[in-house]
Design a protein around this motif. Structure first.
Motif, PDB file in Angstrom:
ATOM      1  N   SER A  43       0.826  -1.210   0.000  1.00  0.00           N
ATOM      2  CA  SER A  43       0.000   0.000   0.000  1.00  0.00           C
ATOM      3  C   SER A  43       0.858   1.257   0.000  1.00  0.00           C
ATOM      4  CB  SER A  43      -0.935   0.006   1.220  1.00  0.00           C
ATOM      5  OG  SER A  43      -1.703   1.190   1.265  1.00  0.00           O
ATOM      6  N   THR A  44       1.922   1.261   0.819  1.00  0.00           N
ATOM      7  CA  THR A  44       2.792   2.453   0.860  1.00  0.00           C
ATOM      8  C   THR A  44       3.502   2.681  -0.462  1.00  0.00           C
ATOM      9  OG1 THR A  44       4.627   1.162   1.785  1.00  0.00           O
ATOM     10  CG2 THR A  44       3.156   2.252   3.343  1.00  0.00           C
ATOM     11  N   LEU A  45       3.770   1.601  -1.206  1.00  0.00           N
ATOM     12  CA  LEU A  45       4.400   1.738  -2.517  1.00  0.00           C
ATOM     13  C   LEU A  45       3.370   2.062  -3.599  1.00  0.00           C
ATOM     14  CD1 LEU A  45       6.901  -1.263  -2.362  1.00  0.00           C
ATOM     15  CD2 LEU A  45       7.445   1.181  -2.150  1.00  0.00           C
ATOM     16  N   GLY A  46       2.084   1.841  -3.281  1.00  0.00           N
ATOM     17  CA  GLY A  46       1.015   2.147  -4.218  1.00  0.00           C
ATOM     18  C   GLY A  46       0.357   3.478  -3.891  1.00  0.00           C
ATOM     19  N   ASP A  47      -0.985   3.465  -3.736  1.00  0.00           N
ATOM     20  CA  ASP A  47      -1.683   4.731  -3.474  1.00  0.00           C
ATOM     21  C   ASP A  47      -1.664   5.117  -1.994  1.00  0.00           C
ATOM     22  OD1 ASP A  47      -3.616   3.089  -2.286  1.00  0.00           O
ATOM     23  OD2 ASP A  47      -5.013   3.250  -3.947  1.00  0.00           O
ATOM     24  N   GLY A  48      -1.293   4.202  -1.102  1.00  0.00           N
ATOM     25  CA  GLY A  48      -1.158   4.517   0.325  1.00  0.00           C
ATOM     26  C   GLY A  48      -2.454   4.605   1.103  1.00  0.00           C
ATOM     27  N   LYS A  49      -3.601   4.379   0.463  1.00  0.00           N
ATOM     28  CA  LYS A  49      -4.881   4.612   1.130  1.00  0.00           C
ATOM     29  C   LYS A  49      -5.169   3.590   2.227  1.00  0.00           C
ATOM     30  CE  LYS A  49      -6.941   7.100  -2.743  1.00  0.00           C
ATOM     31  NZ  LYS A  49      -8.060   7.180  -3.723  1.00  0.00           N
ATOM     32  N   ASP A  50      -4.911   2.320   1.942  1.00  0.00           N
ATOM     33  CA  ASP A  50      -5.157   1.309   2.974  1.00  0.00           C
ATOM     34  C   ASP A  50      -4.206   1.479   4.148  1.00  0.00           C
ATOM     35  OD1 ASP A  50      -7.306   0.120   1.742  1.00  0.00           O
ATOM     36  OD2 ASP A  50      -6.132  -1.440   0.762  1.00  0.00           O
ATOM     37  N   ALA A  51      -2.962   1.868   3.866  1.00  0.00           N
ATOM     38  CA  ALA A  51      -2.004   2.095   4.952  1.00  0.00           C
ATOM     39  C   ALA A  51      -2.481   3.226   5.857  1.00  0.00           C
ATOM     40  CB  ALA A  51      -0.629   2.415   4.380  1.00  0.00           C
ATOM     41  N   LEU A  52      -3.052   4.276   5.278  1.00  0.00           N
ATOM     42  CA  LEU A  52      -3.581   5.374   6.089  1.00  0.00           C
ATOM     43  C   LEU A  52      -4.677   4.876   7.028  1.00  0.00           C
ATOM     44  CD1 LEU A  52      -3.946   8.424   3.646  1.00  0.00           C
ATOM     45  CD2 LEU A  52      -2.393   8.234   5.594  1.00  0.00           C
ATOM     46  N   LYS A  53      -5.540   3.994   6.527  1.00  0.00           N
ATOM     47  CA  LYS A  53      -6.659   3.514   7.347  1.00  0.00           C
ATOM     48  C   LYS A  53      -6.188   2.710   8.557  1.00  0.00           C
ATOM     49  CE  LYS A  53      -9.971   3.435   3.519  1.00  0.00           C
ATOM     50  NZ  LYS A  53     -10.834   2.595   2.661  1.00  0.00           N
ATOM     51  N   THR A  54      -5.024   2.059   8.433  1.00  0.00           N
ATOM     52  CA  THR A  54      -4.529   1.300   9.586  1.00  0.00           C
ATOM     53  C   THR A  54      -4.096   2.210  10.726  1.00  0.00           C
ATOM     54  OG1 THR A  54      -2.230   1.210   8.809  1.00  0.00           O
ATOM     55  CG2 THR A  54      -3.707  -0.538   8.049  1.00  0.00           C
ATOM     56  N   HIS A  55      -3.890   3.503  10.450  1.00  0.00           N
ATOM     57  CA  HIS A  55      -3.476   4.455  11.484  1.00  0.00           C
ATOM     58  C   HIS A  55      -4.636   5.345  11.950  1.00  0.00           C
ATOM     59  CE1 HIS A  55       0.749   3.479  11.166  1.00  0.00           C
ATOM     60  NE2 HIS A  55       0.717   3.654   9.870  1.00  0.00           N
ATOM     61  N   ALA A  56      -5.847   5.061  11.489  1.00  0.00           N
ATOM     62  CA  ALA A  56      -7.000   5.892  11.837  1.00  0.00           C
ATOM     63  C   ALA A  56      -7.203   5.935  13.354  1.00  0.00           C
ATOM     64  CB  ALA A  56      -8.248   5.350  11.153  1.00  0.00           C
ATOM     65  N   PRO A  57      -7.856   6.977  13.867  1.00  0.00           N
ATOM     66  CA  PRO A  57      -8.047   7.104  15.327  1.00  0.00           C
ATOM     67  C   PRO A  57      -8.662   5.862  15.958  1.00  0.00           C
ATOM     68  CG  PRO A  57      -8.694   9.117  14.224  1.00  0.00           C
ATOM     69  CD  PRO A  57      -8.416   8.130  13.140  1.00  0.00           C
ATOM     70  N   LYS A  58      -8.199   5.536  17.167  1.00  0.00           N
ATOM     71  CA  LYS A  58      -8.717   4.376  17.896  1.00  0.00           C
ATOM     72  C   LYS A  58      -9.411   4.749  19.203  1.00  0.00           C
ATOM     73  CE  LYS A  58      -4.467   3.394  20.519  1.00  0.00           C
ATOM     74  NZ  LYS A  58      -3.448   2.368  20.835  1.00  0.00           N
ATOM     75  N   LEU A  59      -9.274   6.018  19.629  1.00  0.00           N
ATOM     76  CA  LEU A  59      -9.885   6.430  20.899  1.00  0.00           C
ATOM     77  C   LEU A  59      -9.939   7.952  20.989  1.00  0.00           C
ATOM     78  CD1 LEU A  59     -10.796   5.753  23.876  1.00  0.00           C
ATOM     79  CD2 LEU A  59      -8.384   5.971  24.490  1.00  0.00           C
ATOM     80  N   GLN A  60     -11.044   8.457  21.528  1.00  0.00           N
ATOM     81  CA  GLN A  60     -11.147   9.863  21.921  1.00  0.00           C
ATOM     82  C   GLN A  60     -11.637   9.908  23.356  1.00  0.00           C
ATOM     83  OE1 GLN A  60     -13.802  11.890  19.191  1.00  0.00           O
ATOM     84  NE2 GLN A  60     -12.092  12.716  18.031  1.00  0.00           N
ATOM     85  N   ILE A  61     -11.004  10.746  24.155  1.00  0.00           N
ATOM     86  CA  ILE A  61     -11.454  10.931  25.537  1.00  0.00           C
ATOM     87  C   ILE A  61     -11.185  12.385  25.936  1.00  0.00           C
ATOM     88  CG2 ILE A  61      -9.241  10.082  26.457  1.00  0.00           C
ATOM     89  CD1 ILE A  61     -10.902   9.017  28.863  1.00  0.00           C
ATOM     90  N   GLY A  62     -12.202  13.013  26.538  1.00  0.00           N
ATOM     91  CA  GLY A  62     -12.010  14.422  26.908  1.00  0.00           C
ATOM     92  C   GLY A  62     -13.258  15.031  27.470  1.00  0.00           C
ATOM     93  N   LEU A  63     -13.321  16.335  27.452  1.00  0.00           N
ATOM     94  CA  LEU A  63     -14.429  17.100  28.010  1.00  0.00           C
ATOM     95  C   LEU A  63     -15.466  17.386  26.937  1.00  0.00           C
ATOM     96  CD1 LEU A  63     -15.535  18.781  30.463  1.00  0.00           C
ATOM     97  CD2 LEU A  63     -14.306  20.736  29.474  1.00  0.00           C
ATOM     98  N   TYR A  64     -16.743  17.135  27.275  1.00  0.00           N
ATOM     99  CA  TYR A  64     -17.856  17.483  26.385  1.00  0.00           C
ATOM    100  C   TYR A  64     -18.768  18.420  27.171  1.00  0.00           C
ATOM    101  CZ  TYR A  64     -21.801  17.057  23.177  1.00  0.00           C
ATOM    102  OH  TYR A  64     -22.823  17.326  22.284  1.00  0.00           O
ATOM    103  N   ALA A  65     -19.014  19.604  26.617  1.00  0.00           N
ATOM    104  CA  ALA A  65     -19.821  20.605  27.327  1.00  0.00           C
ATOM    105  C   ALA A  65     -20.689  21.367  26.338  1.00  0.00           C
ATOM    106  CB  ALA A  65     -18.910  21.579  28.082  1.00  0.00           C
TER     107      ALA A  65
END
Length: 203
Positions: free
Chosen positions: A177-199
């Motif tokens: 993927s990195t040698l090609g269009d790189g799109k699938d490689a990007l998806k493997t690094h997508a966010p896995k968690l969000q934690i914080g303040l919601y107001a």
């Protein structure tokens, strides 16, 4: 005239009490790491902000059923390899639609799901920018306090969100993927968690 105005307010107040919600999220977003040939690569955790709008469509007694729409603008973070800055960067933003149950209590509790239309990007010095879209469901939960003020009700608390789907590749698939269009490689690094303040405000 005065009695009519008071009567109209009393009728309108239940309808306006918590039908609408406008909220802001501010917190930490972390990303998936990938280990290739013994080298760990991952975008560094980043403080991000987003906004959300909600509308309660059904009153179920102890809870309100709410439809939501959200937006997180683009944020950029460094890509680290074995803990050191690689010189590459990773970008992420999203739009979302979802549904939420907000329970009526002094301690405000909410739980639901949303579908995020995520846009991922990768930038490396001297190389063209790579980008792709990634649609996937997320689970959200928050707990905090709703202040019982008249009509407009401020709230604030802790929110956690995690994706229900993530992408993994074998070493050979990742390198291809990195040698090609790189799109699938990007998806493997997508966010896995969000934690914080919601107001925000409910009205």
């Amino acid at each position: 005239m005065k009695k009519t105005a008071i009567a109209m307010l009393l009728v309108a107040a239940p309808l306006a009490a918590q039908d609408f919600e406008v909220g802001v999220f501010l917190g930490q977003q972390s990303y998936k790491d990938v280990t290739i040939a013994g080298n760990e690569a991952k975008p560094a955790s980043k403080t991000v902000a987003g906004m959300r709008f909600g509308y309660s469509v059904v009153d179920l007694g102890p809870a309100l059923f709410q439809l939501t729409a959200g937006y997180q603008p683009k944020f950029k973070t460094d890509v680290e390899v074995n803990g050191a800055n690689s010189g590459n960067t990773f970008t992420h933003e999203h739009l979302s639609v979802g549904a939420m149950f907000n329970f009526k209590a002094y301690v405000a509790v909410g739980a639901g799901v949303e579908y995020r239309f995520e846009k991922l990007g990768g930038e490396a010095p001297g190389d063209p920018t790579v980008s792709t879209t990634y649609g996937r469901p997320w689970a959200r939960a928050n707990v905090g306090f709703a202040f019982p003020t008249p009509l407009v009700k401020p709230f604030m608390g802790l929110e956690v969100a995690v994706p229900l789907v993530s992408k993994s590749l074998s070493d050979s698939e990742y390198l291809a993927s990195t040698l090609g269009d790189g799109k699938d490689a990007l998806k493997t690094h997508a966010p896995k968690l969000q934690i914080g303040l919601y107001a925000g405000l409910r009205f």
